[in-house]
Design an enzyme around this catalytic site. Structure first.
Site, PDB file in Angstrom:
ATOM      1  CB  SER A  10      65.098  35.690 -12.937  1.00 41.61           C
ATOM      2  OG  SER A  10      64.495  34.468 -13.339  1.00 41.61           O
ATOM      3  CG  HIS A  35      65.986  35.218  -8.630  1.00 42.51           C
ATOM      4  ND1 HIS A  35      65.700  35.505  -7.322  1.00 42.51           N
ATOM      5  CD2 HIS A  35      64.853  34.667  -9.144  1.00 42.51           C
ATOM      6  CE1 HIS A  35      64.442  35.175  -7.052  1.00 42.51           C
ATOM      7  NE2 HIS A  35      63.909  34.646  -8.142  1.00 42.51           N
ATOM      8  CG  ASP A  37      62.938  32.042 -10.478  1.00 42.57           C
ATOM      9  OD1 ASP A  37      62.636  32.438  -9.342  1.00 42.57           O
ATOM     10  OD2 ASP A  37      63.135  32.823 -11.440  1.00 42.57           O
ATOM     11  CG  MET A  39      59.335  27.279 -10.791  1.00 39.35           C
ATOM     12  SD  MET A  39      58.572  28.001 -12.243  1.00 39.35           S
ATOM     13  CE  MET A  39      59.094  29.704 -12.025  1.00 39.35           C
ATOM     14  CG  HIS A  71      62.103  32.437  -5.693  1.00 38.61           C
ATOM     15  ND1 HIS A  71      61.415  33.132  -6.674  1.00 38.61           N
ATOM     16  CD2 HIS A  71      61.200  32.161  -4.727  1.00 38.61           C
ATOM     17  CE1 HIS A  71      60.149  33.257  -6.302  1.00 38.61           C
ATOM     18  NE2 HIS A  71      60.001  32.680  -5.138  1.00 38.61           N
ATOM     19  CG  MET A  73      58.420  29.840  -6.629  1.00 34.56           C
ATOM     20  SD  MET A  73      58.568  30.593  -8.245  1.00 34.56           S
ATOM     21  CE  MET A  73      60.328  30.427  -8.506  1.00 34.56           C
ATOM     22  CG  MET A 148      56.581  35.954  -5.236  1.00 35.31           C
ATOM     23  SD  MET A 148      58.061  35.882  -6.252  1.00 35.31           S
ATOM     24  CE  MET A 148      57.388  35.736  -7.901  1.00 35.31           C
ATOM     25  CG  ASP A 187      61.107  37.204  -8.394  1.00 33.37           C
ATOM     26  OD1 ASP A 187      61.349  37.515  -9.564  1.00 33.37           O
ATOM     27  OD2 ASP A 187      61.133  36.027  -7.977  1.00 33.37           O
ATOM     28  N   GLY A 188      59.484  39.845 -10.244  1.00 31.98           N
ATOM     29  CA  GLY A 188      58.445  39.660 -11.254  1.00 31.98           C
ATOM     30  C   GLY A 188      58.058  40.949 -11.956  1.00 31.98           C
ATOM     31  N   GLY A 189      58.217  40.963 -13.271  1.00 32.28           N
ATOM     32  CA  GLY A 189      57.797  42.123 -14.061  1.00 32.28           C
ATOM     33  C   GLY A 189      58.634  43.377 -13.835  1.00 32.28           C
ATOM     34  N   GLY A 209      64.215  39.264 -14.978  1.00 29.91           N
ATOM     35  CA  GLY A 209      64.581  38.169 -15.869  1.00 29.91           C
ATOM     36  C   GLY A 209      64.486  38.555 -17.325  1.00 29.91           C
ATOM     37  CB  SER A 210      61.642  38.367 -19.716  1.00 26.23           C
ATOM     38  OG  SER A 210      60.775  39.106 -18.896  1.00 26.23           O
TER      39      SER A 210
HETATM   40  C1  DX5 Z   1      58.447  33.897 -11.348  1.00 20.45           C
HETATM   41  C2  DX5 Z   1      59.914  33.952 -10.948  1.00 20.45           C
HETATM   42  C3  DX5 Z   1      60.599  35.244 -11.311  1.00 20.45           C
HETATM   43  C4  DX5 Z   1      60.599  35.526 -12.784  1.00 20.45           C
HETATM   44  C5  DX5 Z   1      61.159  36.883 -13.098  1.00 20.45           C
HETATM   45  O1  DX5 Z   1      57.867  32.797 -10.764  1.00 20.45           O
HETATM   46  O2  DX5 Z   1      60.050  33.796  -9.562  1.00 20.45           O
HETATM   47  O3  DX5 Z   1      61.915  35.220 -10.792  1.00 20.45           O
HETATM   48  O4  DX5 Z   1      61.293  34.568 -13.486  1.00 20.45           O
HETATM   49  O5  DX5 Z   1      61.076  37.043 -14.476  1.00 20.45           O
HETATM   50  P1  DX5 Z   1      60.551  38.365 -15.191  1.00 20.45           P
HETATM   51  O6  DX5 Z   1      61.521  39.442 -14.812  1.00 20.45           O
HETATM   52  O7  DX5 Z   1      60.572  38.023 -16.633  1.00 20.45           O
HETATM   53  O8  DX5 Z   1      59.187  38.643 -14.643  1.00 20.45           O
HETATM   54 ZN    ZN Z   2      61.962  34.206  -8.606  1.00 17.69          ZN
END
Ligand code: DX5
Ligand code: ZN
Length: 228
Positions: A10, A35, A37, A39, A71, A73, A148, A187-189, A209-210
């Site tokens: 991401s 990926h 994102d 928003m 993705h 949102m 998620m 997706d996430g964490g 992502g991070s």
């Molecule tokens: C959250 C996003 C994720 C997020 C993933 O709304 O959909 O894709 O950026 O990032 P990490 O891996 O840092 O949780």
């Molecule tokens: Zn995402």
């Protein structure tokens, strides 16, 4: 851990002053998917980026063996047609587009689900509080289910452990029905402790992502820690 799991990166928390450099790092690390994102500050309490940046990124990656998974949102306005809404994203040449189950009305959901030969792989995402069973009747028409594992809106959040059970429940259901698809994405964490547990639970595709991008160490080293 099985290496046939796909890892997507991401770019939500990438360094956007140096986006080309970030994309080059992703290519060099041989990450197979990016990926993206999107928003809207309505469905989620944050704004990110839209079709213009997606088109530029897609153009840069088109001969680089990196798929793009988009993705969204974004809360769809009640009267909008899904095909119209998705047009600017489709023309960018993305590999897959995932919409949120919670972000559409029934009519829009049916339009998306029943869209044959869309020209991209179709995914539905669910938020942490949405039970997985709401998607059971639509699975035959989906390429991806995106579970998620954080509340959507921000990168760098802590994985919600209840997500493992959701992955297991979906995997179990697919096995029972003898379904080969959809792909189970999470997706996430996702990091070097949560990735293995997601795969053990049945995930095929992990978005990170991070953990991959915002560290002192390289993406390759972060990936290696994830696989060991
Ligand atoms: C959250 C996003 C994720 C997020 C993933 O709304 O959909 O894709 O950026 O990032 P990490 O891996 O840092 O949780
Ligand atoms: Zn995402």
């Amino acid at each position: 851990m099985e290496k046939d799991t796909t890892i997507a990166v991401s770019i939500l928390t990438a360094d956007f002053l140096n986006l080309k450099n970030e994309l080059d790092r992703i290519i060099a690390a041989k990450i197979p998917a990016l990926h993206f994102d999107v928003m809207d500050n309505n469905f989620v309490p944050n704004l990110s980026f839209g079709p213009k940046i997606l088109a530029d990124v897609s153009n840069y990656l088109k001969d680089k063996a990196v798929m793009i998974d988009c993705h969204l949102m974004v809360q769809l306005k009640p009267k909008v047609k899904v095909k119209d809404f998705l047009k600017p994203f489709i023309i960018s040449g993305v590999n897959s587009i995932t919409l949120h189950y919670e972000a559409m009305n029934k009519k829009q959901l049916l339009e998306f689900i029943n869209w044959k030969n869309a020209g991209f792989k179709k995914g539905l995402a669910i938020k942490p509080k949405t039970p997985i069973k709401v998607l059971f009747s639509d699975l035959a028409n989906l390429d991806y289910v995106l579970i998620m594992s954080v509340e959507p809106g921000f990168g760098n959040q802590k994985f919600i452990t209840g997500s493992y059970q959701k992955i297991k429940t979906l995997k179990q259901y697919l096995v029972t029905k003898n379904f080969k698809a959809p792909i189970i994405a999470v997706d996430g964490g996702i990091n070097d402790s949560t990735a293995a547990l997601c795969i053990e639970a049945g995930a095929d595709y992990l978005v990170s992502g991070s953990y991959l991008l915002n560290n002192q160490t390289s993406i390759t080293e972060q990936l290696e820690k994830m696989w060991k």
